[in-house]
Scaffold this motif. Structure first.
Motif: not given
Length: 210
Positions: A127-132
């Motif tokens: 779920g945090l890949r886009t932020v990363w």
């Protein structure tokens, strides 16, 4: 020593510094909760409560709970770019990139160690890949003018952009590879060691300094 372009070196106002401090406090709270419970099981309300701010204040700074960790992740990228900008002028750029990568990803104190360990937990959450990815894109954009300044006015802008992309990808791959292992934050298999290897291999063939 090289310097960042004037907009990046301008001292932020008191309001901007307070805003950044608040964002980092929220980011630290979000990262700790995500690491302990996972992003899916953590709500924006949980993050706001843990960081001591109202939910309305949380949404003033971030659109989603996942975005809340972006300032924490971005701080490492800014440190890396600052190390590159502050390296001696007579040092070859490939060496500058490698040394800065190692220093940026080698914890100098307990706080940095905790930060890396929290980052490891975050990187395993889909779920945090886009932020990363967004954080690394921003880091790449910030690196372009720094490399351009170090390489001089005759450098091909396309080669400079390619170098920035390769160097940033090296950091991302190093951290993601480390996150998938049980290696420590220093020594064999650490982020710093992997970053040095990735930077060497991904930037070795660039014409900019061949």
């Amino acid at each position: 020593m090289s310097e960042l372009p004037s907009p990046a070196t301008a001292r932020p106002s008191l309001t901007e510094r307070r805003r950044s401090e608040t964002q980092l406090e929220i980011a630290a709270a979000a990262a700790a909760l995500f690491a302990e419970h996972g992003a899916e099981a953590t709500t924006a309300e949980d993050v706001a409560r843990s960081s001591g701010v109202a939910l309305r204040t949380f949404y003033r700074y971030f659109r989603t709970k996942e975005e809340a960790v972006a300032p924490l992740l971005a701080a490492g990228g800014r440190r890396w770019v600052a190390l590159i900008a502050g390296s001696p002028d007579d040092l070859p750029v490939p060496q500058v990139l490698e040394r800065a990568a190692v220093e940026a990803l080698t914890p100098a104190d307990e706080e940095m160690t905790r930060g890396l360990l929290v980052t490891r937990a975050l990187l395993t959450d889909p779920g945090l890949r886009t932020v990363w990815q967004g954080v690394h894109q921003d880091s790449e954009d910030e690196l372009v003018p720094v490399l351009a300044a170090r390489c001089g006015p005759t450098a091909d802008p396309l080669e400079v952009r390619l170098a920035a992309a390769a160097a940033t990808a090296a950091i991302r791959v190093a951290l993601e590879s480390w996150a998938a292992t049980d290696a420590g934050t220093t020594g064999t298999g650490s982020p710093g060691e992997l970053a040095a290897r990735c930077v060497r291999e991904l930037t070795a063939g660039l014409r900019l300094w061949s």
